[in-house]
Scaffold this motif. Structure first.
Motif, PDB file in Angstrom:
ATOM      1  N   VAL B 200       0.879  -1.174   0.000  1.00  0.00           N
ATOM      2  CA  VAL B 200       0.000   0.000   0.000  1.00  0.00           C
ATOM      3  C   VAL B 200       0.912   1.219   0.000  1.00  0.00           C
ATOM      4  CG1 VAL B 200      -1.895   1.206   1.131  1.00  0.00           C
ATOM      5  CG2 VAL B 200      -1.691  -1.283   1.377  1.00  0.00           C
ATOM      6  N   GLU B 223      -2.912   5.205  -1.761  1.00  0.00           N
ATOM      7  CA  GLU B 223      -3.891   6.149  -1.227  1.00  0.00           C
ATOM      8  C   GLU B 223      -4.011   7.332  -2.181  1.00  0.00           C
ATOM      9  OE1 GLU B 223      -4.071   5.327   3.519  1.00  0.00           O
ATOM     10  OE2 GLU B 223      -2.915   7.068   2.891  1.00  0.00           O
ATOM     11  N   ARG B 266      -8.569   5.704   2.082  1.00  0.00           N
ATOM     12  CA  ARG B 266      -8.128   5.083   3.341  1.00  0.00           C
ATOM     13  C   ARG B 266      -9.266   4.311   4.024  1.00  0.00           C
ATOM     14  NH1 ARG B 266      -5.021   9.101   6.849  1.00  0.00           N
ATOM     15  NH2 ARG B 266      -3.353   8.703   5.335  1.00  0.00           N
ATOM     16  N   VAL B 269      -9.318   0.777   2.598  1.00  0.00           N
ATOM     17  CA  VAL B 269      -8.086  -0.012   2.501  1.00  0.00           C
ATOM     18  C   VAL B 269      -8.261  -1.389   3.142  1.00  0.00           C
ATOM     19  CG1 VAL B 269      -5.709  -0.176   3.378  1.00  0.00           C
ATOM     20  CG2 VAL B 269      -6.466   1.900   2.234  1.00  0.00           C
TER      21      VAL B 269
END
Lengths: 323, 314
Positions: B200, B223, B266, B269
């Motif tokens: 990530v 992100e 976010r 995620v």
């Protein structure tokens, strides 16, 4: 015409006087042979002394010396039957990294390396040895080919770093470097890397994840150029116009001798008196001897054995011998 | 004491007295839109600005808390490599810098590693901490990632890495550069064991980190708006002597260029990782309904509602 570095001024002066005397010797017939001999001995001594205690910054300058043997010199004299191959089969050709199959002292090998270029036009052509993703992807392609034909891979590292450009970023510079390192580390063929000049950062690592890593005596290998490091960590001094690159080179310990001591490289190849640029033939010969020994040491190993050897070697870095 | 405090009764003084929750900590300015956000709102929103959606920096442990099930996670003890092997000194001693950052952040170095469950599936996670010397990669980080890989292989768990870094740690010289091949070996260990490895990418991820383990994932998530690249934008601009366009090297740009698979908010995620990891590990038991599944937007109507037309015709 020899290019002298700033710190070689006394040597340049002596060489100049020797030249003058030689001219006088032939033109006027006055016998100054004895004097020439005396000065030549003095020049040799001065060269030995100077090159015996180069600072890390002076080594940086020697490592970047334009007259130093480059990839093309090694391709011409170190090996026979070299065929340069081009392209990454995806986007294009990148002349900052050259490579192809060749014969080295009777063995078939794959030769890959950075080419900086030797004059203005060739430097531009080779982008000063700063590769784009295509260069690394071509190297990957050649490594895969070497693995298919069980050829030892010999890589010559000489780059200020990967090119920090717009197109390179768009085409995945980081991914190309990462995958090149990844490929080199997992290759089922022997990989030998020699830092012949400047080993600049990630752009150098991509061609130096090898079973054996050697460095020429006055080459450097570092995480960032001394100039780059100085501009970041000596911000105040840089702002005042002070050149802190020599301090950065000292602090980062960029020399071959440092790296041997830190357990990062396997050996140092001695340069001819006064640096590789003073005797290309001898330098190339010495590099050949060292590479041949390295190949012989790795030759009997299986693909899995070679991979394990590489893995163990890199895992050990930083775990032993540091205080 | 000034003349005012002398004449003001104590009760009134208390009303104006600054408490520990001073204005500085109660309200946080968004780095992007500049709006002032109340700290509780920011916390509840996982450090995402409610006004503009900008993803602010989030503490590593907060990240882990959001990621793992309510049962929590365990931090893994990390090796402690030789500190300052070069005895590096610039305008300040590296050993002092290290001490300062350790004191300031409470962490040993720029990466922490944890193990726990995500919707019941065991996962090892390594989180880079940008607050610790810009998330820079030195020996500590290399050893942490190797430890994370070993742990993943030993437990047969997938490995997830949250990347955030300015690059290599110059103060460790060549030994920091050597973490590029060493961290690549960590990835190879997980790959050889047949376990998924997902990265990530968070803001910012650049330099040697991007050019090693952060670009070698089976899947790359990023992100929104995260800066991801090899060279930093300033270095590129200085090299090519032109201004880079807006959005250059941003997460969305990397998707377009084929380097990142998905830009994930976010808040999504965890669900995205859970879905991917459950499918990749063929673990069906828990994955039927991830807890925080994202509701899909209803499709936009391209043709008018027929019932409405019928009604109008009546």
């Amino acid at each position: 015409m020899r290019t002298y570095l700033e710190f070689e001024k006394p040597i340049a002066e002596l060489d100049g006087r020797i030249q003058d005397l030689k001219q006088m010797d032939t033109q006027s017939g006055v016998n100054v042979a004895e004097e020439i001999e005396r000065l030549e001995a003095k020049a040799d001594q001065l060269l030995t002394d100077t090159y015996g205690k180069l600072s890390r910054w002076q080594k940086t300058l020697v490592a970047r010396h334009a007259g130093r043997p480059h990839f093309s010199d090694y391709a011409a004299s170190l090996v026979d039957d070299f065929t340069p191959l081009a392209g990454d089969r995806s986007f294009g050709e990148d002349a900052a990294i050259l490579g192809g199959p060749a014969r080295f002292r009777g063995r078939s090998i794959m030769l890959i390396g950075h080419e900086k270029g030797a004059d203005t036009s060739s430097r531009v052509k080779h982008n000063f040895g700063m590769a784009n993703p295509e260069g690394y992807r071509k190297a990957i392609r050649l490594m895969e080919m070497a693995e298919r034909f069980s050829l030892p891979v010999i890589m010559l590292v000489d780059t200020p770093g990967a090119f920090p450009g717009r197109g390179g970023e768009e085409r995945g510079q980081a991914e190309a470097i990462a995958t090149c390192t990844d490929k080199s580390l997992s290759l089922g063929a022997p990989v030998i890397s020699v830092i012949v000049g400047e080993g600049g950062s990630g752009g150098a690592v991509a061609l130096a994840a090898a079973n054996k890593i050697l460095m020429l005596e006055h080459s450097i290998y570092s995480v960032i150029s001394p100039e780059g490091c100085a501009s970041i960590l000596w911000k105040d001094a840089a702002g005042k116009g002070d050149n802190k690159a020599p301090d950065a080179a000292e602090a980062m310990r960029v020399s071959a001798q440092d790296l041997l001591e830190l357990g990062v490289i396997d050996g140092i190849i001695h340069e001819p008196l006064g640096g590789a640029h003073r005797d290309l033939t001898q330098m190339i010969e010495r590099l050949g001897d060292a590479v041949e020994t390295a190949i012989e040491e790795l030759e009997g190993m299986s693909p899995a054995g070679l991979r394990k050897h590489r893995r163990d070697k890199f895992l050990a870095i930083g775990r032993n011998g540091l205080t | 004491m000034n003349w005012l405090s002398n004449i003001t009764p104590p009760g009134i003084k208390n009303i104006f007295k600054r408490t520990d929750e001073s204005a500085d900590t109660l309200w946080v300015k968004c780095n992007d839109c500049g709006d002032m956000v109340f700290h509780r709102d920011l916390e509840a929103g996982q450090q995402v600005c409610p006004s503009c959606g900008f993803h602010m920096r989030i503490a590593p442990e907060e990240r882990l808390k959001l990621l793992y099930d309510e049962s929590g996670y365990t931090l893994i003890d990390l090796p402690d490599p030789v500190a300052d092997p070069l005895k590096f000194r610039d305008e300040k001693k590296y050993s002092d810098r290290l001490k300062d950052y350790r004191k300031k952040t409470g962490y040993q170095d720029a990466m922490i590693v944890a193990v726990g469950n995500i919707d019941g599936l065991g996962v090892v996670t390594a989180v880079q901490n940008f607050a610790f010397m810009g998330g820079s990669m030195g020996m500590g980080l290399g050893e942490a990632l190797l430890k994370a890989a070993e742990e993943a292989v030993m437990r047969k768990h997938p490995l997830v890495v949250f990347a955030a870094s300015g690059g290599a740690r110059m103060q460790e010289g060549i030994l920091s550069l050597m973490q590029m091949p060493r961290s690549t070996l960590a990835v190879q260990m997980v790959r050889d064991a047949g376990l998924p490895y997902i990265v990530v990418l968070t803001h910012p991820t650049t330099g040697g980190v991007t050019a090693s383990f952060a670009m070698l994932g089976d899947v790359h998530l990023a992100e929104p708006g995260a800066l991801i690249g090899f060279a930093g934008p300033r270095v590129i601009e200085q090299t090519i002597r032109e201004k880079l366009p807006d959005g250059f090297q941003r997460a969305e740009f990397l998707v377009e260029k084929g380097m990142v698979d998905l830009v994930v908010h976010r808040h999504d995620v965890r669900a995205t990782l859970s879905r991917l990891l459950h499918v990749l590990t063929k673990d069906g038991a828990q994955s039927a309904k991830p807890k925080s599944v994202v509701a899909l937007e209803p499709p936009t109507r391209l043709t008018p509602d027929l019932t409405m037309i019928d009604k109008a015709a009546e």
